[in-house]
Design an enzyme around this catalytic site. Structure first.
Site, PDB file in Angstrom:
ATOM      1  N   LYS A   1      39.815  39.127  36.672  1.00 45.49           N
ATOM      2  CA  LYS A   1      41.010  39.132  35.820  1.00 45.49           C
ATOM      3  C   LYS A   1      40.832  38.163  34.647  1.00 45.49           C
ATOM      4  O   LYS A   1      41.189  38.462  33.509  1.00 45.49           O
ATOM      5  CB  LYS A   1      42.260  38.746  36.631  1.00 45.49           C
ATOM      6  CG  LYS A   1      42.652  39.775  37.679  1.00 45.49           C
ATOM      7  CD  LYS A   1      43.081  41.089  37.035  1.00 45.49           C
ATOM      8  CE  LYS A   1      43.443  42.150  38.051  1.00 45.49           C
ATOM      9  NZ  LYS A   1      43.601  43.481  37.475  1.00 45.49           N
TER      10      LYS A   1
ATOM     11  N   TYR B   1      37.715  38.551  42.642  1.00 46.81           N
ATOM     12  CA  TYR B   1      38.876  39.293  42.130  1.00 46.81           C
ATOM     13  C   TYR B   1      39.547  38.495  41.006  1.00 46.81           C
ATOM     14  O   TYR B   1      39.782  39.012  39.907  1.00 46.81           O
ATOM     15  CB  TYR B   1      39.886  39.569  43.256  1.00 46.81           C
ATOM     16  CG  TYR B   1      41.224  40.029  42.726  1.00 46.81           C
ATOM     17  CD1 TYR B   1      41.374  41.316  42.214  1.00 46.81           C
ATOM     18  CD2 TYR B   1      42.326  39.173  42.691  1.00 46.81           C
ATOM     19  CE1 TYR B   1      42.587  41.734  41.692  1.00 46.81           C
ATOM     20  CE2 TYR B   1      43.545  39.590  42.174  1.00 46.81           C
ATOM     21  CZ  TYR B   1      43.667  40.866  41.675  1.00 46.81           C
ATOM     22  OH  TYR B   1      44.865  41.279  41.146  1.00 46.81           O
TER      23      TYR B   1
ATOM     24  N   GLY C   1      42.232  49.147  39.264  1.00 51.37           N
ATOM     25  CA  GLY C   1      41.420  47.998  39.650  1.00 51.37           C
ATOM     26  C   GLY C   1      41.399  47.877  41.150  1.00 51.37           C
ATOM     27  O   GLY C   1      42.235  48.468  41.841  1.00 51.37           O
TER      28      GLY C   1
ATOM     29  N   SER D   1      47.069  38.712  36.537  1.00 50.71           N
ATOM     30  CA  SER D   1      47.641  38.170  37.775  1.00 50.71           C
ATOM     31  C   SER D   1      47.872  36.676  37.642  1.00 50.71           C
ATOM     32  O   SER D   1      47.122  35.974  36.943  1.00 50.71           O
ATOM     33  CB  SER D   1      46.641  38.428  38.897  1.00 50.71           C
ATOM     34  OG  SER D   1      46.966  37.675  40.024  1.00 50.71           O
TER      35      SER D   1
ATOM     36  N   TYR E   1      50.414  51.503  43.579  1.00 47.39           N
ATOM     37  CA  TYR E   1      51.716  50.891  43.892  1.00 47.39           C
ATOM     38  C   TYR E   1      52.508  50.533  42.622  1.00 47.39           C
ATOM     39  O   TYR E   1      53.579  51.093  42.364  1.00 47.39           O
ATOM     40  CB  TYR E   1      51.449  49.659  44.768  1.00 47.39           C
ATOM     41  CG  TYR E   1      52.646  48.795  45.065  1.00 47.39           C
ATOM     42  CD1 TYR E   1      53.863  49.361  45.459  1.00 47.39           C
ATOM     43  CD2 TYR E   1      52.563  47.403  44.979  1.00 47.39           C
ATOM     44  CE1 TYR E   1      54.961  48.551  45.755  1.00 47.39           C
ATOM     45  CE2 TYR E   1      53.631  46.594  45.279  1.00 47.39           C
ATOM     46  CZ  TYR E   1      54.832  47.171  45.658  1.00 47.39           C
ATOM     47  OH  TYR E   1      55.904  46.361  45.942  1.00 47.39           O
ATOM     48  N   ILE E   2      51.991  49.657  41.807  1.00 51.48           N
ATOM     49  CA  ILE E   2      52.756  49.226  40.625  1.00 51.48           C
ATOM     50  C   ILE E   2      52.750  50.330  39.569  1.00 51.48           C
ATOM     51  O   ILE E   2      53.763  50.600  38.909  1.00 51.48           O
ATOM     52  CB  ILE E   2      52.179  47.907  40.047  1.00 51.48           C
ATOM     53  CG1 ILE E   2      52.104  46.829  41.138  1.00 51.48           C
ATOM     54  CG2 ILE E   2      53.039  47.417  38.881  1.00 51.48           C
ATOM     55  CD1 ILE E   2      51.324  45.585  40.742  1.00 51.48           C
TER      56      ILE E   2
ATOM     57  N   LEU F   1      41.938  57.767  42.810  1.00 49.71           N
ATOM     58  CA  LEU F   1      42.566  57.829  44.147  1.00 49.71           C
ATOM     59  C   LEU F   1      41.779  57.027  45.191  1.00 49.71           C
ATOM     60  O   LEU F   1      41.847  57.332  46.377  1.00 49.71           O
ATOM     61  CB  LEU F   1      42.755  59.284  44.604  1.00 49.71           C
ATOM     62  CG  LEU F   1      43.576  60.184  43.663  1.00 49.71           C
ATOM     63  CD1 LEU F   1      43.680  61.606  44.241  1.00 49.71           C
ATOM     64  CD2 LEU F   1      44.977  59.614  43.437  1.00 49.71           C
TER      65      LEU F   1
ATOM     66  N   GLY G   1      41.298  29.591  50.722  1.00 51.13           N
ATOM     67  CA  GLY G   1      41.548  30.034  49.349  1.00 51.13           C
ATOM     68  C   GLY G   1      43.014  30.044  48.942  1.00 51.13           C
ATOM     69  O   GLY G   1      43.317  30.224  47.766  1.00 51.13           O
ATOM     70  N   ASP G   2      43.939  29.869  49.914  1.00 50.75           N
ATOM     71  CA  ASP G   2      45.369  29.877  49.563  1.00 50.75           C
ATOM     72  C   ASP G   2      45.775  28.571  48.882  1.00 50.75           C
ATOM     73  O   ASP G   2      45.239  27.508  49.194  1.00 50.75           O
ATOM     74  CB  ASP G   2      46.233  30.033  50.827  1.00 50.75           C
ATOM     75  CG  ASP G   2      46.460  31.487  51.196  1.00 50.75           C
ATOM     76  OD1 ASP G   2      46.031  32.374  50.432  1.00 50.75           O
ATOM     77  OD2 ASP G   2      47.065  31.732  52.259  1.00 50.75           O
TER      78      ASP G   2
ATOM     79  N   ASN H   1      48.640  41.341  52.529  1.00 54.97           N
ATOM     80  CA  ASN H   1      49.772  40.666  51.892  1.00 54.97           C
ATOM     81  C   ASN H   1      50.955  40.523  52.841  1.00 54.97           C
ATOM     82  O   ASN H   1      51.135  41.307  53.769  1.00 54.97           O
ATOM     83  CB  ASN H   1      50.208  41.425  50.638  1.00 54.97           C
ATOM     84  CG  ASN H   1      49.127  41.407  49.572  1.00 54.97           C
ATOM     85  OD1 ASN H   1      48.615  42.444  49.184  1.00 54.97           O
ATOM     86  ND2 ASN H   1      48.756  40.222  49.116  1.00 54.97           N
TER      87      ASN H   1
ATOM     88  N   PHE I   1      53.344  38.000  39.299  1.00 55.35           N
ATOM     89  CA  PHE I   1      53.389  37.115  40.461  1.00 55.35           C
ATOM     90  C   PHE I   1      53.298  38.012  41.706  1.00 55.35           C
ATOM     91  O   PHE I   1      52.412  38.852  41.756  1.00 55.35           O
ATOM     92  CB  PHE I   1      54.573  36.142  40.329  1.00 55.35           C
ATOM     93  CG  PHE I   1      54.178  35.048  39.341  1.00 55.35           C
ATOM     94  CD1 PHE I   1      54.014  35.334  37.978  1.00 55.35           C
ATOM     95  CD2 PHE I   1      53.834  33.783  39.780  1.00 55.35           C
ATOM     96  CE1 PHE I   1      53.537  34.373  37.088  1.00 55.35           C
ATOM     97  CE2 PHE I   1      53.371  32.815  38.890  1.00 55.35           C
ATOM     98  CZ  PHE I   1      53.214  33.116  37.553  1.00 55.35           C
TER      99      PHE I   1
END
Ligand code: NAD
Ligand code: UFG
Length: 331
Positions: A152, A148, A82, A124, A11-12, A33, A291-292, A198, A177
């Site tokens: 990082k 995860y 990753g 991140s 994606y990024i 992939l 975890g949020d 997400n 972010f």
């Protein structure tokens, strides 16, 4: 510059490859992939009107990476490859630590051996843990709640120690972010496998009728409307941040937040999506997700001062481009 982009089909990475090519750099992509498709590479070439070199390889494979570095004269590496699903990292910690940390070590080692000085790493905002907002680069990092996040933190540490031991190395750690949106062509975007974790891809799939309704995880946080606040950043702005970071790389370790500096709650994002696209997004409030944290947004001033980078796209554009990609996406 000739740049190795690991995870460039993702994606990024795919958006960043387009930005690099448009800025005149050449790109070699190394991606196994495991969370992307080969077509993304064709689409990068289609949008940029330039060719890239693609290798389907696992970047934890030190022998293959050594050959890759022998065959190409890289001037820099951008390491996106990753695994990134927070929940899955709790279930498969060894896979996450192995993939995310070994890849960083293998690439750093190859850079040192082959004299490649420039290294940009995808970190991140999760490394800040539940700190006071806005998050500033100088803050002491707090423990993250999952493997995860720890992968990082450890990768940042490995790169920092490597730069101390090898003073020629120029390492930039970019703390993203919440990336959302897609290229305005709708040709590349975020296409998660299975049910999205997400918020934005979930909202877009509800709008499409693929999922029935959004579950809003908690409305009892100490935020503007009780729902979680995040710093959503358009992936096109994020991609440009990498080009600017590359232009400013200097020996040592440099850390930058890539965010907008603005917080948006879950309900604000849902309403912005509805308004921007003239659609309804049914939702229900459910208990908090484990975890949020309540709020996460950047102090983005360092990147502006030192890199001359600033996010320019707002939440309406993010919602429009996310929908533009999702509505045409066949997956
Ligand atoms: P993504 O899954 O779309 O892209 C990652 C790419 O890396 C995929 O194409 C995947 O196939 C490839 N890959 C994974 N392991 C590999 C390996 N061992 N060898 C070769 N290729 C491998 O994810 P993304 O959203 O583009 O994220 C890119 C980077 O940014 C990741 O490191 C992620 O942790 C980090 N990041 C992402 C977010 C986010 O919300 N998307 C936020 C902060 C940081
Ligand atoms: N949310 C919902 N319902 C959903 C999904 C999310 O209410 O179905 C809420 C969450 O509770 C949170 C907000 O929407 O308040 C954003 O959640 P995301 O899952 O989209 O993003 P996170 O902030 O939890 O995490 C993301 C990436 C991490 C990265 C972090 C950086 O998943 O990998 O951003 O800030 F580290």
């Amino acid at each position: 510059m000739n740049i190795l982009v690991t995870g460039g089909a993702g994606y990024i990475g795919s958006h960043t490859c387009v930005a690099l090519l448009k800025a005149g750099h050449s790109v070699v992509i190394a991606d196994n992939l495991c969370n992307s498709k080969r077509e993304a590479v064709d689409r990068i070439e289609e949008i940029a009107g330039k060719k890239v070199i693609f290798y389907k390889i696992n970047v934890t494979d030190s022998a293959l990476i050594d050959i890759l570095f022998s065959n190409h004269q890289f001037e820099g590496v951008i390491h996106f490859a990753g695994l990134k699903a927070v929940g899955e990292s709790v279930e498969k910690p060894i896979d996450y630590y192995y993939n995310n940390i070994v890849s960083t070590m293998v690439l750093t080692q190859a850079c040192v051996k082959h004299g490649v000085a420039k290294f940009v790493f995808s970190s991140s905002a999760t490394v800040y843990g539940d700190n006071q907002v806005p998050f500033v680069e100088t803050m002491k990092l707090l423990p993250t709640t999952n493997p995860y996040g720890e992968s990082k933190v450890m990768s940042e540490r490995i790169l920092t120690d490597a730069a101390t031991a090898h003073p020629d190395l120029a390492v930039t750690l970019l703390r993203y972010f919440n990336p959302v949106g897609a290229h305005p062509s709708g040709l590349i975007g975020e296409a998660p496998n299975g049910i999205p974790n997400n918020l934005m891809p979930y909202v877009a799939q509800v709008a499409k009728g693929k999922l029935e309704k959004l579950r809003v995880f908690g409305n009892d946080y100490g935020t503007i409307d009780g729902t979680g606040v995040r710093d959503y950043i358009h992936v096109m702005d994020l991609a440009q941040g990498h080009v600017d970071a590359l232009d400013h790389l200097a020996p040592g370790v440099h850390i930058y937040n890539l965010g907008t500096g603005r917080g948006t709650s879950v309900l604000e994002l849902v309403h912005a999506f509805e308004e921007a696209n003239g659609l309804k997004v049914p939702f229900e409030i459910v208990p908090r997700r484990a975890g949020d944290i309540a709020s996460c947004y950047a102090d983005a001033s360092k990147a502006e001062q030192e890199l001359g980078w600033k996010a320019s796209r707002g939440i309406v554009e993010m919602c429009r481009d996310s929908w533009n990609f999702e509505k045409n996406f066949k997956g």
